[in-house]
Design an enzyme around this catalytic site. Structure first.
Site, PDB file in Angstrom:
ATOM      1  CE1 TYR A  11      -2.957   3.172   0.991  1.00  0.00           C
ATOM      2  CE2 TYR A  11      -2.298   2.813   3.283  1.00  0.00           C
ATOM      3  CZ  TYR A  11      -2.939   3.575   2.323  1.00  0.00           C
ATOM      4  OH  TYR A  11      -3.583   4.729   2.692  1.00  0.00           O
ATOM      5  CB  ILE A  12       2.971   2.898   2.529  1.00  0.00           C
ATOM      6  CG1 ILE A  12       1.766   2.956   3.488  1.00  0.00           C
ATOM      7  CG2 ILE A  12       3.782   4.189   2.616  1.00  0.00           C
ATOM      8  CD1 ILE A  12       2.133   2.997   4.962  1.00  0.00           C
ATOM      9  CG  ASP A  31       6.446  -6.609  -2.252  1.00  0.00           C
ATOM     10  OD1 ASP A  31       6.035  -5.478  -1.942  1.00  0.00           O
ATOM     11  OD2 ASP A  31       5.969  -7.675  -1.780  1.00  0.00           O
ATOM     12  CG  PHE A  73       7.884   1.589   1.934  1.00  0.00           C
ATOM     13  CD1 PHE A  73       7.224   2.579   2.638  1.00  0.00           C
ATOM     14  CD2 PHE A  73       8.731   1.960   0.914  1.00  0.00           C
ATOM     15  CE1 PHE A  73       7.394   3.913   2.317  1.00  0.00           C
ATOM     16  CE2 PHE A  73       8.910   3.295   0.573  1.00  0.00           C
ATOM     17  CZ  PHE A  73       8.240   4.278   1.287  1.00  0.00           C
ATOM     18  CE1 TYR A 141       4.612  -2.826  12.364  1.00  0.00           C
ATOM     19  CE2 TYR A 141       3.151  -1.405  13.623  1.00  0.00           C
ATOM     20  CZ  TYR A 141       3.935  -1.632  12.511  1.00  0.00           C
ATOM     21  OH  TYR A 141       4.049  -0.660  11.547  1.00  0.00           O
ATOM     22  CG  PHE A 209     -12.798  -2.606  17.714  1.00  0.00           C
ATOM     23  CD1 PHE A 209     -13.860  -3.502  17.622  1.00  0.00           C
ATOM     24  CD2 PHE A 209     -11.820  -2.644  16.731  1.00  0.00           C
ATOM     25  CE1 PHE A 209     -13.941  -4.409  16.566  1.00  0.00           C
ATOM     26  CE2 PHE A 209     -11.891  -3.547  15.684  1.00  0.00           C
ATOM     27  CZ  PHE A 209     -12.952  -4.432  15.591  1.00  0.00           C
ATOM     28  N   GLY A 284      -4.757  -3.952  23.074  1.00  0.00           N
ATOM     29  CA  GLY A 284      -3.554  -3.300  22.524  1.00  0.00           C
ATOM     30  C   GLY A 284      -3.799  -1.925  21.941  1.00  0.00           C
TER      31      GLY A 284
HETATM   32  N1  UFG Z   1     -11.256   0.435  14.877  1.00  0.00           N
HETATM   33  C1  UFG Z   1     -12.608   0.200  15.094  1.00  0.00           C
HETATM   34  N2  UFG Z   1     -13.226  -0.709  14.312  1.00  0.00           N
HETATM   35  C2  UFG Z   1     -12.587  -1.404  13.321  1.00  0.00           C
HETATM   36  C3  UFG Z   1     -11.216  -1.147  13.098  1.00  0.00           C
HETATM   37  C4  UFG Z   1     -10.586  -0.225  13.916  1.00  0.00           C
HETATM   38  O1  UFG Z   1     -13.212   0.793  15.986  1.00  0.00           O
HETATM   39  O2  UFG Z   1     -13.223  -2.225  12.649  1.00  0.00           O
HETATM   40  C5  UFG Z   1     -10.587   1.442  15.706  1.00  0.00           C
HETATM   41  C6  UFG Z   1      -9.414   0.883  16.482  1.00  0.00           C
HETATM   42  O3  UFG Z   1      -9.835   0.310  17.665  1.00  0.00           O
HETATM   43  C7  UFG Z   1      -8.539   2.120  16.642  1.00  0.00           C
HETATM   44  C8  UFG Z   1      -8.832   2.954  15.389  1.00  0.00           C
HETATM   45  O4  UFG Z   1     -10.053   2.443  14.862  1.00  0.00           O
HETATM   46  O5  UFG Z   1      -8.978   2.835  17.754  1.00  0.00           O
HETATM   47  C9  UFG Z   1      -7.760   2.832  14.335  1.00  0.00           C
HETATM   48  O6  UFG Z   1      -7.513   1.445  14.114  1.00  0.00           O
HETATM   49  P1  UFG Z   1      -6.684   0.921  12.864  1.00  0.00           P
HETATM   50  O7  UFG Z   1      -6.710  -0.572  12.917  1.00  0.00           O
HETATM   51  O8  UFG Z   1      -7.178   1.576  11.619  1.00  0.00           O
HETATM   52  O9  UFG Z   1      -5.207   1.473  13.117  1.00  0.00           O
HETATM   53  P2  UFG Z   1      -4.277   1.363  14.401  1.00  0.00           P
HETATM   54  O10 UFG Z   1      -4.330   2.692  15.096  1.00  0.00           O
HETATM   55  O11 UFG Z   1      -4.550   0.167  15.207  1.00  0.00           O
HETATM   56  O12 UFG Z   1      -2.844   1.115  13.756  1.00  0.00           O
HETATM   57  C10 UFG Z   1      -2.319   1.919  12.728  1.00  0.00           C
HETATM   58  C11 UFG Z   1      -1.359   1.083  11.906  1.00  0.00           C
HETATM   59  C12 UFG Z   1      -0.208   0.644  12.755  1.00  0.00           C
HETATM   60  C13 UFG Z   1       0.424   1.845  13.388  1.00  0.00           C
HETATM   61  C14 UFG Z   1      -0.573   2.684  14.128  1.00  0.00           C
HETATM   62  C15 UFG Z   1       0.082   3.937  14.606  1.00  0.00           C
HETATM   63  O13 UFG Z   1      -2.014  -0.064  11.396  1.00  0.00           O
HETATM   64  O14 UFG Z   1       0.730  -0.018  11.932  1.00  0.00           O
HETATM   65  O15 UFG Z   1      -1.648   3.026  13.270  1.00  0.00           O
HETATM   66  O16 UFG Z   1      -0.839   4.858  15.108  1.00  0.00           O
HETATM   67  F1  UFG Z   1       1.363   1.434  14.268  1.00  0.00           F
END
Ligand code: UFG
Length: 329
Positions: A11-12, A31, A73, A141, A209, A284
């Site tokens: 993606y990135i 890749d 990446f 991670y 969540f 987490g």
């Molecule tokens: N979330 C929901 N429902 C979903 C998916 C996510 O409520 O179906 C919430 C999560 O709980 C979180 C927020 O949306 O609060 C963002 O979640 P993401 O999964 O989109 O992203 P993350 O913040 O978990 O992680 C991303 C990248 C990581 C990076 C991080 C840094 O995937 O690699 O941002 O902020 F480390």
């Protein structure tokens, strides 16, 4: 410049390739396609199907294409998966970069721009996050990415002419405004694409969540940065790197958006009122993560241009509509 982009089919990485080509660079992609897509690599760009642990292939590639700098990446990037499969994360993200650096050393390549993450901070005591905020990851991670940061610093101590940049990404979103490439993960867990799939009817409903966090509306706050801005920062940083430089930057827009605000933006952009339910907190997830990106602005003049969430969502939506099955469409 001749640039090796590892993970350039992802993606990135694929957005970086597109930008580097537009800037007139010669690009080679490495890749292993475990998460990337062959179709994301433009015609005419060499695609070496190998992983970071294939040191001999990397060395040969660096030599053959007279590579001058590497943008790395290639990584596994799911927080939840890293908790379940920590060894895969240490293998790919730590041993992999070790192998990459060794290959670079053998081939005499001395410049790398490395993707790191806000996940290296864990649950910081103060917000916004700056480069000096103490790093204390709470999952494998983030831990794997922090170990590589240490590796790069230690290597630089012993090699005066080695130059590296560590770019700590916040939440990368959006896609190429022309929808030539985009986000296609399987499984998809990131909030914006998950919501867009719900808008497309590919998911019966979406889940928030947790809505009982200590944040203004109870849902988690993140700093969403447009992928086009993110790769722009990479080109600015690479252009500034001189032998012996060590640069570390947080890449975000400097503003947090809550999950509820993201849901509203996706509903507005798509015009679809899909079902959203509140679910348990996801293990987490820190309550709030957003950057103060002042350092890169001060030192290199970079700041995000696409700071409007609706624009990020609209660009992502365009890709989803043009490619309903992702690269399989
Ligand atoms: N979330 C929901 N429902 C979903 C998916 C996510 O409520 O179906 C919430 C999560 O709980 C979180 C927020 O949306 O609060 C963002 O979640 P993401 O999964 O989109 O992203 P993350 O913040 O978990 O992680 C991303 C990248 C990581 C990076 C991080 C840094 O995937 O690699 O941002 O902020 F480390």
């Amino acid at each position: 410049m001749n640039i090796l982009v590892t993970g350039g089919a992802g993606y990135i990485g694929s957005h970086a390739v597109q930008r580097l080509l537009a800037d007139g660079h010669q690009v080679v992609v490495l890749d292993n396609l475990c998460r990337g897509h062959r179709e994301a690599v433009p015609a005419g760009v060499p695609l070496i199907e190998a992983g970071l642990l294939d040191g001999e292939v990397i060395e040969a590639t660096l030599r053959e294409h007279r590579i001058e700098a590497v943008m790395n990446f290639a990584a596994l990037t799911y927080v939840g998966e890293s908790v379940d499969q920590p060894l895969s994360y240490y293998e790919n993200n730590v041993a992999g970069v070790l192998s990459l650096l060794q290959a670079m050393e053998r081939a005499g390549v001395k410049t790398i721009v490395h993707s790191s993450t806000a996940a290296t901070y864990g649950e910081p005591a103060t917000m916004p996050i700056v480069e000096d905020t103490p790093q204390s990851p709470i999952n494998p991670y983030g831990q794997s990415k922090l170990m590589v940061e240490h590796m790069l610093r230690d290597y630089a101590v012993a090699h005066d002419d080695f130059a590296f940049a560590i770019l700590r990404y916040f939440n990368v979103a959006g896609s190429d405004p022309q929808a030539r490439i985009g986000e296609d993960h399987d499984p998809e867990t990131h909030i914006i694409p998950v919501l867009l799939q719900a808008a497309q009817g590919k998911r019966e409903k979406a889940y928030i969540f947790g809505d009982d966090y200590d944040t203004p509306d109870g849902t988690c706050v993140r700093d969403y940065v447009h992928v086009v801005d993110l790769v722009d920062a990479h080109t600015v940083v690479l252009g500034a790197l001189k032998p012996g430089d060590q640069r570390v930057y947080c890449l975000g827009i400097g503003n947090g958006m809550s999950v509820k605000e993201i849901v509203d933006a996706v509903k507005q952009v798509t015009g679809v009122d899909f079902t959203v339910e509140i679910a348990d907190r996801r293990p987490g997830d820190p309550p709030s993560l957003y950057a103060d990106p002042a350092k890169i602005k001060r030192e290199l003049g970079w700041s995000a241009k696409f700071t409007d969430t609706q624009t990020m969502v609209a660009d992502a939506w365009r890709w989803f509509q043009a490619h309903p099955e992702g690269y399989g469409s």
